[in-house]
Design a protein around this motif. Structure first.
Motif, PDB file in Angstrom:
ATOM      1  N   GLN A 116      71.571 109.738 -42.991  1.00 30.10           N
ATOM      2  CA  GLN A 116      72.343 108.987 -42.001  1.00 30.10           C
ATOM      3  C   GLN A 116      73.814 109.296 -42.232  1.00 30.10           C
ATOM      4  O   GLN A 116      74.295 109.226 -43.362  1.00 30.10           O
ATOM      5  CB  GLN A 116      72.095 107.485 -42.139  1.00 30.10           C
ATOM      6  CG  GLN A 116      72.885 106.645 -41.141  1.00 30.10           C
ATOM      7  CD  GLN A 116      72.396 105.216 -41.109  1.00 30.10           C
ATOM      8  OE1 GLN A 116      71.349 104.916 -40.545  1.00 30.10           O
ATOM      9  NE2 GLN A 116      73.138 104.316 -41.729  1.00 30.10           N
ATOM     10  N   GLN A 137      75.276 107.261 -37.126  1.00 25.71           N
ATOM     11  CA  GLN A 137      75.574 105.828 -37.080  1.00 25.71           C
ATOM     12  C   GLN A 137      76.993 105.580 -36.590  1.00 25.71           C
ATOM     13  O   GLN A 137      77.958 106.026 -37.195  1.00 25.71           O
ATOM     14  CB  GLN A 137      75.401 105.198 -38.463  1.00 25.71           C
ATOM     15  CG  GLN A 137      75.593 103.684 -38.471  1.00 25.71           C
ATOM     16  CD  GLN A 137      75.720 103.132 -39.882  1.00 25.71           C
ATOM     17  OE1 GLN A 137      76.545 103.603 -40.664  1.00 25.71           O
ATOM     18  NE2 GLN A 137      74.923 102.130 -40.213  1.00 25.71           N
ATOM     19  N   ALA A 141      77.345  99.447 -35.753  1.00 21.59           N
ATOM     20  CA  ALA A 141      76.146  99.062 -36.507  1.00 21.59           C
ATOM     21  C   ALA A 141      76.414  97.895 -37.438  1.00 21.59           C
ATOM     22  O   ALA A 141      77.548  97.635 -37.855  1.00 21.59           O
ATOM     23  CB  ALA A 141      75.639 100.258 -37.314  1.00 21.59           C
ATOM     24  N   VAL A 145      78.560 100.115 -43.250  1.00 19.27           N
ATOM     25  CA  VAL A 145      78.845 101.154 -42.256  1.00 19.27           C
ATOM     26  C   VAL A 145      79.917 102.078 -42.815  1.00 19.27           C
ATOM     27  O   VAL A 145      81.063 101.665 -43.028  1.00 19.27           O
ATOM     28  CB  VAL A 145      79.315 100.538 -40.928  1.00 19.27           C
ATOM     29  CG1 VAL A 145      79.529 101.624 -39.883  1.00 19.27           C
ATOM     30  CG2 VAL A 145      78.303  99.510 -40.423  1.00 19.27           C
ATOM     31  N   ALA A 172      72.285 105.544 -33.766  1.00 20.75           N
ATOM     32  CA  ALA A 172      72.223 104.211 -34.366  1.00 20.75           C
ATOM     33  C   ALA A 172      73.569 103.511 -34.199  1.00 20.75           C
ATOM     34  O   ALA A 172      74.620 104.138 -34.281  1.00 20.75           O
ATOM     35  CB  ALA A 172      71.875 104.316 -35.850  1.00 20.75           C
ATOM     36  N   GLY A 173      73.488 102.205 -33.984  1.00 17.60           N
ATOM     37  CA  GLY A 173      74.716 101.414 -33.890  1.00 17.60           C
ATOM     38  C   GLY A 173      74.813 100.630 -32.597  1.00 17.60           C
ATOM     39  O   GLY A 173      75.163 101.178 -31.562  1.00 17.60           O
TER      40      GLY A 173
END
Length: 339
Positions: A116, A137, A141, A145, A172-173
């Motif tokens: 990630q 990400q 998120a 982070v 993602a987020g």
């Protein structure tokens, strides 16, 4: 393979590893049985035997593949060896270097490896060492982070970076429903990873009060007040709970949780832990004490969550909702008129 599947999974929906133990066997198995990719969360200390037990408990609940997430900022070598020995489908890594040696080690064991990342530079390094997919990400998120850039701008840059390579990009987020899913697809993602939405499910190991707060709340903040001693230099996004609003400004920058009072206790990955105020440990189902004064991580999409549902229903709503949007809205005359 079904609609928008990746890495051999039926659907392009990923349940993010939720720490320290919120995504346990029940949640991960439920996601796997519904066609998604679920991730267990490895302990933040060396516990290879427990990791093996966690994987085997999950396999008792599903015959589908799943993965394990590992935070590289903590002791991880023994746990990763156990994960690879157990030959889970996917090893997810975060907050540390995804080295070529680690990639080769995973591949020799027949395990796919997915880092990630929170920046274009991290993504470029990951591509160069031969990873199997990348989770991108955005700063929207919840939880810890690492990146400062929003998903809207970072995601298409990484999509362009991997163009022509067989490396799926997972967004993602802040994604919690079909609209976020379709938006990510429009930006070039192959799949989406959700944390907060799966946190607010029946199978999640989060404390009931934590789950209730996710339904009731709609505001978060990116901060560094929790867990400064345990995980230095690790900013995080949390719910703006009454405790956070009242006390977030009372902890000077040079102080941390080590001299704060004990406000509760938890059994985390089989180990009893004390929780100090500002400690950064989220309440799980075993936690006792002043629950409402503990950290509660959540992404910016939390305001779109209004009920606790089964993990399988999360996946079903995402898939059917996204299909409906694409087929009935964006492919319709209505959408053509709008542009």
């Amino acid at each position: 393979m079904g609609w928008r599947g990746i890495l051999g999974f039926e659907y392009g929906i990923v349940q993010a590893p939720l720490g320290p133990d919120i995504s346990g066997p029940e949640l991960v198995a439920a996601v796997a049985n519904a066609g998604g990719l679920g991730f267990l969360r490895s302990p933040d200390w060396a516990a290879p035997d427990y990791v093996r037990e966690l994987i085997r408990r999950t396999r008792a609940l599903t015959d589908k593949p799943f993965g394990v997430g590992v935070i590289l900022a903590f002791p991880h070598e023994e746990n990763i060896k156990a994960i690879l020995d157990e030959k889970v489908a996917v090893l997810q890594v975060y907050w540390g270097e995804c080295s070529q040696q680690l990639v080769l080690q995973a591949h020799r064991s027949g395990v796919k490896i997915v880092p990630q990342v929170g920046s274009y530079e991290e993504a470029k390094k990951a591509v160069n060492v031969g990873v199997d997919a990348i989770i991108v990400q955005g700063n929207e998120a919840g939880g810890h982070v690492i990146g400062q850039e929003g998903l809207m701008t970072l995601l298409p840059r990484v999509v362009d970076l991997v163009k022509g390579r067989d490396i799926p990009v997972i967004a993602a987020g802040g994604i919690v429903d079909e609209r976020g899913y379709v938006a990510a697809l429009a930006l070039g993602a192959n799949a989406v990873a959700l944390g907060t939405r799966f946190l607010a499910t029946e199978e999640s190991y989060a404390h009931p009060i934590y789950k209730r707060k996710l339904v009731e709340s709609d505001k978060t903040e990116y901060t560094n007040v929790f867990g400064r001693a345990r995980w230095p230099g690790a900013p995080h996004r949390v719910l703006k709970t009454p405790f956070f609003l009242d006390y977030c400004g009372t902890l000077p920058n040079h102080e941390n949780e080590s001299n704060q009072p004990i406000i509760g206790r938890s059994l985390i990955h089989g180990v009893e832990k004390e929780i100090r105020r500002f400690g950064g440990t989220v309440p799980n189902a075993t936690t006792t004490g002043d629950i409402e004064s503990m950290a509660m991580y959540a992404g910016q999409g939390v305001g779109l969550i209004d009920e606790i549902i089964r993990a399988s229903e999360v996946i079903e709503r995402l898939v059917k909702g996204a299909q409906g949007l694409i087929l009935n809205e964006f492919a319709s005359e209505k959408f053509g008129e709008a542009i």
